[in-house]
Design a protein around this motif. Sequence first.
Motif, PDB file in Angstrom:
ATOM      1  N   SER A   6      51.981  35.423  29.309  1.00  0.00           N
ATOM      2  CA  SER A   6      51.016  36.420  29.765  1.00  0.00           C
ATOM      3  C   SER A   6      49.604  36.088  29.301  1.00  0.00           C
ATOM      4  CB  SER A   6      51.425  37.803  29.245  1.00  0.00           C
ATOM      5  OG  SER A   6      50.444  38.769  29.546  1.00  0.00           O
ATOM      6  N   TRP A  10      48.456  33.321  32.476  1.00  0.00           N
ATOM      7  CA  TRP A  10      47.930  34.254  33.479  1.00  0.00           C
ATOM      8  C   TRP A  10      46.643  34.947  33.055  1.00  0.00           C
ATOM      9  CZ3 TRP A  10      50.539  31.709  36.425  1.00  0.00           C
ATOM     10  CH2 TRP A  10      51.903  31.516  36.313  1.00  0.00           C
ATOM     11  N   THR A  11      46.115  34.569  31.872  1.00  0.00           N
ATOM     12  CA  THR A  11      44.828  35.116  31.443  1.00  0.00           C
ATOM     13  C   THR A  11      43.863  34.005  31.033  1.00  0.00           C
ATOM     14  OG1 THR A  11      45.917  37.140  30.660  1.00  0.00           O
ATOM     15  CG2 THR A  11      43.665  36.733  29.895  1.00  0.00           C
ATOM     16  N   TRP A 168      47.160  39.974  41.575  1.00  0.00           N
ATOM     17  CA  TRP A 168      46.883  39.411  40.243  1.00  0.00           C
ATOM     18  C   TRP A 168      45.623  38.558  40.272  1.00  0.00           C
ATOM     19  CZ3 TRP A 168      46.992  34.041  39.429  1.00  0.00           C
ATOM     20  CH2 TRP A 168      46.653  33.664  38.124  1.00  0.00           C
ATOM     21  N   THR A 179      48.454  40.995  34.187  1.00  0.00           N
ATOM     22  CA  THR A 179      49.454  39.933  34.048  1.00  0.00           C
ATOM     23  C   THR A 179      50.859  40.394  34.390  1.00  0.00           C
ATOM     24  OG1 THR A 179      49.702  40.443  31.692  1.00  0.00           O
ATOM     25  CG2 THR A 179      48.075  38.772  32.298  1.00  0.00           C
TER      26      THR A 179
END
Length: 264
Positions: A6, A10-11, A168, A179
């Motif tokens: 996460s 995804w960040t 997203w 996320t």
Amino acid sequence: MSTFESAVLWTALPYASLALLVVGLVWRYRTDQFGWTSRSSQWNESAILRWASPLFHFGIIFVALGHVMGLLIPKTWTEAVGIPEHVYHLMAMIPGSIAGLMTLVGLAGLLYRRFVVKSVRFATNRNDKVMYCFLLVPILLGSWATITTQLMGGLHGGYDYRETISPWLRSVLSFHPDTALMADVPLAFKLHVVAAFLLFAVWPFTRLVHVVSAPVGYVTRPYVVYRTREASVSAAPVRRGWEPVRTQGTGNQGSDDVAPSRGA
């Protein structure tokens, strides 16, 4: 989904990749304008390039347009203008598959030419090889994701990435990454997204920089003027013979006499 996935995939990865893309392009433009080129190798080989390059470039352009439409335009917008989901799926699947096939065939021709044709292989440096790896992986992963989750789904729609990946990505671009939307995304799509962001990260440092250049001034630029060399520096052999020389005199002004040329 783990905390590592996460926080990192995804960040952190999207923001780091986009920052490298923007800052790298600015840095490259300010420090290496002479290197801002695709470094064409057409003079090394043109037979394969003549069909492989248009296939790849037109294919990847349509693929990119499809990604922009599918990722950045919300599902509610297309439904609001009267496009049902199954119609959108068919519109995306059929032209998208054709564009993907064009991209794969064109890229296969370019790779064969790049690494099998000797003259082109000798003009390929290490940076080019790295670039081709970063370019090939997301294309193959995207094709795998399309085949396994979209085409096999047929008319039933397959996996609806516009419910997860698309919102997203829009949340990332709006600086509020959600996320949790990526938790149940199929592995093929996850790998494709990660590979795409890694490609963006190395983009400014490869020959791919030419993609963001538009030849706007090409049609209005002045002609390139070619001039013959001066006789004193010409490499052409001097012709032997006689050349007419105009003489000036009282009785025969304007008449042409004959004098030996420089080679006599």
